[in-house]
Design an enzyme around this catalytic site. Structure first.
Site, PDB file in Angstrom:
ATOM      1  N   ASN A 209      -2.876  10.678  -3.208  1.00  0.00           N
ATOM      2  CA  ASN A 209      -3.344  11.708  -2.623  1.00  0.00           C
ATOM      3  C   ASN A 209      -2.210  12.614  -1.825  1.00  0.00           C
ATOM      4  OD1 ASN A 209      -3.553  10.869   0.307  1.00  0.00           O
ATOM      5  ND2 ASN A 209      -4.831   9.426  -0.522  1.00  0.00           N
ATOM      6  N   ASP A 278     -11.152   6.743  -2.199  1.00  0.00           N
ATOM      7  CA  ASP A 278     -12.334   5.972  -2.113  1.00  0.00           C
ATOM      8  C   ASP A 278     -12.689   4.964  -3.698  1.00  0.00           C
ATOM      9  OD1 ASP A 278     -13.421   7.079   0.030  1.00  0.00           O
ATOM     10  OD2 ASP A 278     -13.563   9.226  -1.028  1.00  0.00           O
TER      11      ASP A 278
HETATM   12  O1  PMT Z   1      -0.893  12.654   6.515  1.00  0.00           O
HETATM   13  P1  PMT Z   1      -0.760  14.283   6.707  1.00  0.00           P
HETATM   14  O2  PMT Z   1      -0.212  15.062   5.404  1.00  0.00           O
HETATM   15  O3  PMT Z   1      -0.317  14.486   7.990  1.00  0.00           O
HETATM   16  O4  PMT Z   1      -2.244  14.738   6.638  1.00  0.00           O
HETATM   17  C1  PMT Z   1      -3.347  14.341   7.817  1.00  0.00           C
HETATM   18  C2  PMT Z   1      -4.662  14.216   6.925  1.00  0.00           C
HETATM   19  C3  PMT Z   1      -5.120  15.333   6.521  1.00  0.00           C
HETATM   20  C4  PMT Z   1      -4.585  12.962   6.027  1.00  0.00           C
HETATM   21  C5  PMT Z   1      -5.662  13.599   7.864  1.00  0.00           C
HETATM   22  O5  PMT Z   1      -5.711  14.846   8.849  1.00  0.00           O
HETATM   23  C6  PMT Z   1      -6.818  13.123   7.763  1.00  0.00           C
HETATM   24  O6  PMT Z   1      -8.049  14.090   7.524  1.00  0.00           O
HETATM   25  N1  PMT Z   1      -7.154  11.813   7.601  1.00  0.00           N
HETATM   26  C7  PMT Z   1      -8.453  11.586   6.826  1.00  0.00           C
HETATM   27  C8  PMT Z   1      -8.553  11.530   5.326  1.00  0.00           C
HETATM   28  C9  PMT Z   1      -9.762  11.086   4.777  1.00  0.00           C
HETATM   29  O7  PMT Z   1      -9.599  10.268   3.942  1.00  0.00           O
HETATM   30  O8  PMT Z   1     -10.870  11.759   5.140  1.00  0.00           O
HETATM   31  P2  PMT Z   1     -12.253  11.324   4.504  1.00  0.00           P
HETATM   32  O9  PMT Z   1     -13.150  12.196   4.994  1.00  0.00           O
HETATM   33  O10 PMT Z   1     -12.251  11.090   2.975  1.00  0.00           O
HETATM   34  O11 PMT Z   1     -12.340   9.800   5.088  1.00  0.00           O
HETATM   35  C10 PMT Z   1     -13.239   9.682   6.240  1.00  0.00           C
HETATM   36  C11 PMT Z   1     -12.679   8.405   7.240  1.00  0.00           C
HETATM   37  O12 PMT Z   1     -12.831   7.360   6.580  1.00  0.00           O
HETATM   38  C12 PMT Z   1     -11.136   8.927   7.434  1.00  0.00           C
HETATM   39  O13 PMT Z   1     -11.107   8.232   8.830  1.00  0.00           O
HETATM   40  C13 PMT Z   1     -10.453   7.584   6.555  1.00  0.00           C
HETATM   41  O14 PMT Z   1      -9.442   7.051   7.144  1.00  0.00           O
HETATM   42  C14 PMT Z   1     -11.833   6.693   6.510  1.00  0.00           C
HETATM   43  N2  PMT Z   1     -11.901   5.786   5.063  1.00  0.00           N
HETATM   44  C15 PMT Z   1     -12.110   6.537   4.097  1.00  0.00           C
HETATM   45  C16 PMT Z   1     -12.164   5.773   2.609  1.00  0.00           C
HETATM   46  C17 PMT Z   1     -11.996   4.312   2.818  1.00  0.00           C
HETATM   47  N3  PMT Z   1     -12.341   3.717   1.822  1.00  0.00           N
HETATM   48  N4  PMT Z   1     -11.787   3.797   4.005  1.00  0.00           N
HETATM   49  C18 PMT Z   1     -11.610   4.721   5.266  1.00  0.00           C
HETATM   50  O15 PMT Z   1     -11.234   3.864   6.077  1.00  0.00           O
END
Ligand code: PMT
Length: 403
Positions: A209, A278
């Protein structure tokens, strides 16, 4: 949490040449009331707005102006003065002063002291709204922020020149409250994930990503500045990690999961900035996939949710998630806050023209069970500092002994 300067702190208050200099007289009084020792250093331009004698009367020490003043140097020389300070605060910081600070110019006593002192620097900008918005000032601001300078304000409103907009110096009480020589997260162990993960398809290809790691690395640095001992578990990025307690490099979600779970019980805070895949391919090919067919189907399976697993751990650390959403940002983020049992979540809009993945800047909506805070679009290092302050505030409130 008290973010006020602790009693006995030695504050070197730099006063720049702007109309807001008159408010700095009250600022000296506020800081003194909090038990701080205050030494005022004025630029020559500042003396056109307030006389040094006024500052001497409120601080109890002669205000310093000249670099090569034999009388003053005989008392406390400028290098001694630079070492004396626990904190340098410049209020008002004019556009010209910010430019000189950003460039590292030392052409008067105040700017020389800034270069000669190891003390943290905070500035309270004050200028006309057009000057504040000018790209040159914004560039200087970004350079100062990247160096760890604490920027307090400016406020928005009617200005002395009659304009309306950002650039008003904050009120003395607000500036005094925002200073934080005390480090609110002193010794707290933080585990933080950052960057993307890569899920192999074959030995040369992966599903990935757009995360650059910027947001997470900046947050690791900002939490360290607040006294935290940060362990960073990072997916592959092009960044050099800041100096931290420990940096663990991983590639896949499963590796990130293993490294985090092994350390989760030993941390007081967990912050999940990483963009974790994911799904991963069920069976990555052992040799390079050949271009034999018109179409190719790849079966994926779910990766473990690292964040949800840490939040479910007992005792759970104070857990902060991120949410990257392309639509209904707050709605989906609040859902993740509740479903994963988090203490806080920082939501950002991704896939738009500004902010989110890869970019230098970002904006966040930070949510917790009974509150929220908007952190508007700004450079990621500055945004990270604002978020780190908020995390510290909520974390300490969470741990406050109930009365
Ligand atoms: O790295 P940059 O280019 O500076 O960009 C920053 C960012 C956009 C990546 C950052 O600000 C951000 O939003 N990070 C979270 C990205 C994400 O995966 O979001 P999500 O909505 O899909 O996941 C929700 C949360 O669960 C996140 O805290 C993620 O770390 C966590 N997660 C998700 C899936 C997984 N299998 N394990 C997790 O821990």
């Amino acid at each position: 949490m008290s973010t006020q300067p602790s009693a006995g702190s030695r504050i070197l208050l730099g006063v720049g040449g702007g109309i807001a200099a008159y408010k700095s007289v009250e600022l000296v009084r506020r800081l003194s009331e909090q038990g701080c020792e205050v030494q005022v250093v004025m630029t020559r331009a500042a003396t056109a707005f307030v006389g040094p004698l006024t500052f001497q009367a409120v601080s109890g020490r002669p205000a310093r102006v000249e670099m090569l003043d034999p009388g003053a140097e005989a008392g406390m020389g400028h290098i001694e003065l630079a070492r004396w300070a626990d904190q340098i605060l410049i209020a008002p910081a004019t556009a010209d002063l910010m430019a000189r600070l950003a460039a590292g110019i030392a052409d008067d006593l105040l700017t020389t002291l800034v270069l000669a002192s190891p003390a943290p620097l905070a500035i309270a900008p004050a200028m006309n709204q057009q000057m504040w918005r000018h790209p040159a000032t914004q560039d200087n601001l970004a350079r100062l922020c990247a160096r760890g300078v604490q920027v307090i304000g400016p406020g928005v409103g009617i200005q002395a020149c009659g304009d309306e907009g950002p650039g008003r110096m904050l009120e003395p009480a607000e500036i005094a409250a925002a200073l934080h020589p005390a480090r609110p997260l002193d010794g707290a162990r933080v585990l933080l994930t950052a960057g993307p993960t890569r899920e192999p398809l074959d030995p040369v290809r992966y599903l990935g990503n757009r995360s650059s790691g910027r947001m997470g690395y900046a947050l690791a640095e900002a939490l360290t500045a607040l006294g935290a001992r940060v362990t960073l578990v990072s997916g592959p990025t092009a960044l050099t990690p800041p100096p931290l307690e420990q940096v663990v490099q991983v590639e896949t979600a499963l590796q990130m999961h293993a490294e985090v779970i092994a350390r989760a019980a030993a941390c007081e805070l967990f912050v999940a900035t990483a963009a974790v895949a994911d799904y991963r391919p069920v069976a990555p090919a052992e040799t390079k996939i050949k271009k034999e067919h018109a179409a190719l189907e790849i079966r994926l399976e779910r990766n473990p949710d690292i964040l949800a697993e840490v939040a479910a751990h007992r005792p759970a650390p104070f857990t902060v998630g991120f949410a990257a959403e392309t639509e209904r940002v707050e709605h989906y983020a609040r859902g993740k806050l509740v479903d994963k049992g988090l203490d806080m979540i920082a939501a950002n809009r991704v896939g738009g023209p500004r902010g989110g993945f890869e970019r230098e800047e970002n904006a966040l909506t930070v949510l917790w069970s009974d509150g929220q805070r908007e952190l508007p679009m700004m450079a990621k290092p500055r945004l990270a500092r604002a978020l780190a302050e908020l995390i510290a505030e909520r974390y300490l409130e969470h741990h406050a002994p109930s009365s």
